[in-house]
Design an enzyme around this catalytic site. Structure first.
Site, PDB file in Angstrom:
ATOM      1  N   LYS A  53      78.700 -63.011-111.890  1.00  0.00           N
ATOM      2  CA  LYS A  53      79.138 -61.663-112.267  1.00  0.00           C
ATOM      3  C   LYS A  53      80.195 -61.725-113.374  1.00  0.00           C
ATOM      4  CE  LYS A  53      77.895 -59.857-107.728  1.00  0.00           C
ATOM      5  NZ  LYS A  53      78.264 -59.385-106.386  1.00  0.00           N
ATOM      6  N   GLN A  97      83.472 -58.405-102.773  1.00  0.00           N
ATOM      7  CA  GLN A  97      82.328 -59.247-102.402  1.00  0.00           C
ATOM      8  C   GLN A  97      82.231 -59.369-100.880  1.00  0.00           C
ATOM      9  OE1 GLN A  97      80.108 -60.397-104.637  1.00  0.00           O
ATOM     10  NE2 GLN A  97      78.883 -61.436-103.111  1.00  0.00           N
ATOM     11  N   ASP A 120      79.378 -50.967-106.574  1.00  0.00           N
ATOM     12  CA  ASP A 120      78.370 -51.417-105.610  1.00  0.00           C
ATOM     13  C   ASP A 120      77.586 -50.231-105.031  1.00  0.00           C
ATOM     14  OD1 ASP A 120      77.971 -54.141-105.085  1.00  0.00           O
ATOM     15  OD2 ASP A 120      79.907 -54.319-104.086  1.00  0.00           O
TER      16      ASP A 120
HETATM   17  N1  GUN Z   1      77.126 -59.861-100.964  1.00  0.00           N
HETATM   18  C1  GUN Z   1      75.787 -60.035-101.078  1.00  0.00           C
HETATM   19  N2  GUN Z   1      75.265 -59.083-101.885  1.00  0.00           N
HETATM   20  C2  GUN Z   1      76.286 -58.315-102.282  1.00  0.00           C
HETATM   21  C3  GUN Z   1      76.390 -57.163-103.131  1.00  0.00           C
HETATM   22  O1  GUN Z   1      75.411 -56.658-103.686  1.00  0.00           O
HETATM   23  N3  GUN Z   1      77.638 -56.661-103.308  1.00  0.00           N
HETATM   24  C4  GUN Z   1      78.721 -57.177-102.696  1.00  0.00           C
HETATM   25  N4  GUN Z   1      79.900 -56.594-102.907  1.00  0.00           N
HETATM   26  N5  GUN Z   1      78.667 -58.237-101.907  1.00  0.00           N
HETATM   27  C5  GUN Z   1      77.460 -58.790-101.708  1.00  0.00           C
END
Ligand code: GUN
Length: 313
Positions: A53, A97, A120
């Site tokens: 990211k 996350q 998100d």
């Molecule tokens: N952990 C696994 N997939 C995701 C996601 O799409 N967003 C976040 N914040 N954590 C994750």
């Protein structure tokens, strides 16, 4: 005829080029979108995701900041961190996350993220916007699934879509997006009776269960489009053989690495589907591209600019 492979890496790259152009336009107006990523502790999978990211932000011209509180962090400490990010004007997107450690009240943390910065799309306000077809921030992975379908010219209107999995992150929002796009949508889960029969109705089958190779050929109608959201690591050689026997390239990689990535869809489905997303290289790359899209969208929405939908340029 073997299925058409829907190349997620290529589609994600197209979207990233479009977003980078938009970031350059914003820079000309003196605006640089900013993303804050909160990574608690040292979950190896989360560390890999977050690295991807942050790297994507650099490539696209979005400023990014990683915050890494320790595994022992309390709910109160995380709330105060998020509240600080909510107040900062240079931060347009906040991503916490998941998973969070067990002592943290994850629902409370996600509820504290300013909905306008919730890249998100997990805040109940954005969930509500999606379900009532109002503008908002849409969860990245399901948004990526829709981009794959639209950019591959897969017809959606009036088609039967079956979503296997009802998670808040993927299954439910994917079902809502397909419904909003005028598909006839069925959502299945672990208690669904006769899952193969229900899945065989699908013109579009979305597999988001989290079980390696569970969707075998008996689940799939000839010619259906199959989107595999699963990301499962297998290390057991017998399990490897069950899925990939005779695939020389995979066998060599498995021997070297001791593990391989497989989706929720059995490789044999490629013989019967009309189109299918591979794992890796299918939905995965879209998740990051849509996070970049959401960060730019959040930056523009907070400043009252028009937002262009990615598929309608
Ligand atoms: N952990 C696994 N997939 C995701 C996601 O799409 N967003 C976040 N914040 N954590 C994750």
């Amino acid at each position: 005829m073997p299925a058409t492979i829907l190349d997620g890496t290529k589609i994600a790259q197209e979207i990233r080029v479009e977003i980078a152009a938009e970031v350059r336009d914003l820079a000309a107006e003196g605006l640089r979108p900013g993303l804050a990523v909160v990574l608690v502790g040292h979950n190896p999978a989360s560390e890999i995701y977050v690295r991807g990211k942050v790297k994507a932000c650099e490539e696209i011209g979005i400023s990014s900041e990683k915050l890494d509180p320790p595994e022992s962090v309390t709910t109160a400490e995380l709330l105060s961190l998020v509240e600080h990010l909510n107040r900062r004007d240079d931060i347009d997107g906040i991503l916490v996350q998941l998973p969070l450690p067990p002592q943290v009240d994850a629902k409370k943390v996600l509820l504290t993220v300013d909905p306008a910065k919730d890249v998100d799309g997990f805040h109940p306000m954005n969930v509500g916007f999606l379900s009532t077809q109002r503008p908002g921030l849409v969860p990245c992975t399901p948004a990526g699934v829709m981009e794959i379908l639209k950019r591959s010219n897969i017809p959606i209107v009036g088609r039967e879509a079956v979503v296997v999995g009802r998670s808040d992150i993927v299954g439910k929002p994917a079902a809502m997006l397909l419904l909003n796009a005028n598909a006839t949508v069925t959502v299945c889960h672990s208690r669904t009776h006769d899952l193969p029969t229900v899945c065989r109705r699908a013109d579009i089958l979305i597999a988001a269960i989290g079980r390696a190779g569970m969707i075998t050929r008996e689940f799939v109608k000839q010619g259906a489009t199959v989107v595999d959201v699963g990301m499962n690591t297998i290390t057991d050689p017998r399990e490897f053989q069950r899925f990939f026997a005779g695939n020389a390239k995979r066998e060599e990689a498995f021997r070297k690495k001791g593990s391989t990535l497989i989706g929720d869809v059995h490789p044999e489905v490629a013989d019967i589907a009309g189109a299918i997303t591979p794992v890796p290289g299918g939905v995965g790359p879209l998740t990051i591209a849509m996070l970049m899209f959401n960060t730019v969208k959040a930056a523009k929405m907070r400043r009252g600019s028009n937002v262009r939908e990615p598929s309608r340029r």
